[in-house]
Design an enzyme around this catalytic site. Structure first.
Site, short mmCIF file in Angstrom:
data_model
loop_
_atom_site.label_atom_id
_atom_site.label_comp_id
_atom_site.label_asym_id
_atom_site.label_seq_id
_atom_site.Cartn_x
_atom_site.Cartn_y
_atom_site.Cartn_z
N TYR A 101 0.15 -12.72 2.57
CA TYR A 101 1.38 -13.43 2.93
C TYR A 101 1.54 -14.67 2.04
O TYR A 101 2.65 -14.99 1.61
CB TYR A 101 1.37 -13.81 4.41
CG TYR A 101 1.39 -12.62 5.33
CD1 TYR A 101 2.60 -12.00 5.65
CD2 TYR A 101 0.22 -12.11 5.87
CE1 TYR A 101 2.63 -10.89 6.49
CE2 TYR A 101 0.25 -11.00 6.72
CZ TYR A 101 1.45 -10.40 7.01
OH TYR A 101 1.48 -9.30 7.83
N ASN A 124 11.71 -6.42 8.27
CA ASN A 124 12.08 -5.51 7.18
C ASN A 124 12.71 -4.24 7.75
O ASN A 124 12.07 -3.51 8.50
CB ASN A 124 10.83 -5.16 6.37
CG ASN A 124 11.06 -4.06 5.36
OD1 ASN A 124 12.17 -3.81 4.93
ND2 ASN A 124 9.99 -3.40 4.98
N CYS A 132 6.35 -3.31 3.25
CA CYS A 132 5.77 -4.37 4.07
C CYS A 132 4.34 -4.03 4.50
O CYS A 132 3.56 -4.93 4.79
CB CYS A 132 6.65 -4.67 5.27
SG CYS A 132 7.06 -3.25 6.28
N HIS A 133 3.99 -2.75 4.49
CA HIS A 133 2.63 -2.34 4.86
C HIS A 133 1.60 -2.80 3.83
O HIS A 133 0.42 -2.84 4.13
CB HIS A 133 2.55 -0.82 5.06
CG HIS A 133 2.83 -0.03 3.82
ND1 HIS A 133 4.11 0.23 3.37
CD2 HIS A 133 1.99 0.55 2.93
CE1 HIS A 133 4.05 0.94 2.27
NE2 HIS A 133 2.77 1.14 1.97
N GLU A 159 -2.25 5.53 0.08
CA GLU A 159 -2.06 4.98 -1.26
C GLU A 159 -3.39 4.67 -1.95
O GLU A 159 -3.42 4.06 -3.02
CB GLU A 159 -1.20 3.72 -1.20
CG GLU A 159 0.21 4.01 -0.73
CD GLU A 159 1.09 2.78 -0.68
OE1 GLU A 159 0.69 1.71 -1.16
OE2 GLU A 159 2.21 2.90 -0.16
#
Length: 167
Positions: A101, A124, A132-133, A159
């Site tokens: 953040y 979001n 946002c993840h 990912e």
């Protein structure tokens, strides 16, 4: 402005996508129905409406199949100027990477706005395409994701991000 939506099952649960005037405006998880599914389970419930919804659906399916890392869907999210700056910064986080953040706050030129970045991240409206993840606490903690820690863990692991303390 004609808004159309499409709802379908995904590996993280039921997703709804919406578009207006040729732009994707929402992609959200029906959080009351969150379930993690096997890779083979995926069915959609409604007829496809527009080219944008169809293309979004296809690209999301490719993402979950591990065949897509970047999205080419035009998006238009409703929010404050600050939220839009945060969401634009989120889109710069490469596939398979994370940012804190604090890094997002610094990236938008407001390093003291860490809490406000967290709030914008939570609001979001376009999950996955505005990733946002990929935002985590600077100590590596992934908690606090609006769709649940299991969903965030699944997306990060999809990912290629793994961390033993997430288990």
């Amino acid at each position: 402005m004609l808004k159309q939506s499409y709802t379908f099952q995904s590996p993280i649960g039921i997703l709804t996508i919406s578009e207006a005037d040729g732009y994707l405006t929402n992609l959200f998880l029906e959080t009351e129905n969150v379930i993690l599914l096997s890779e083979k389970q995926s069915e959609h419930r409604y007829h496809l409406h527009s080219d944008i919804l169809y293309e979004t659906y296809c690209q999301i399916q490719e993402y979950f199949a591990g065949e897509r890392r970047n999205f080419t869907i035009p998006i238009k999210a409703e929010g404050t100027a600050f939220q839009k700056r945060v969401w634009e910064e989120l889109r710069k986080i490469p596939y398979g990477e994370t940012r804190s953040y604090a890094e997002i706050a610094a990236g938008i030129g407001n390093p003291k706005a860490v809490r406000a970045v967290g709030q914008a991240n939570n609001r979001n409206p376009i999950l996955i395409l505005v990733p946002c993840h990929r935002v985590i606490h600077k100590n590596g903690d992934i908690s606090g994701f609006g769709c649940g820690d299991d969903v965030k863990r699944y997306l990060l692991e999809r990912e290629g991000r793994r961390n033993e303390r997430w288990k």
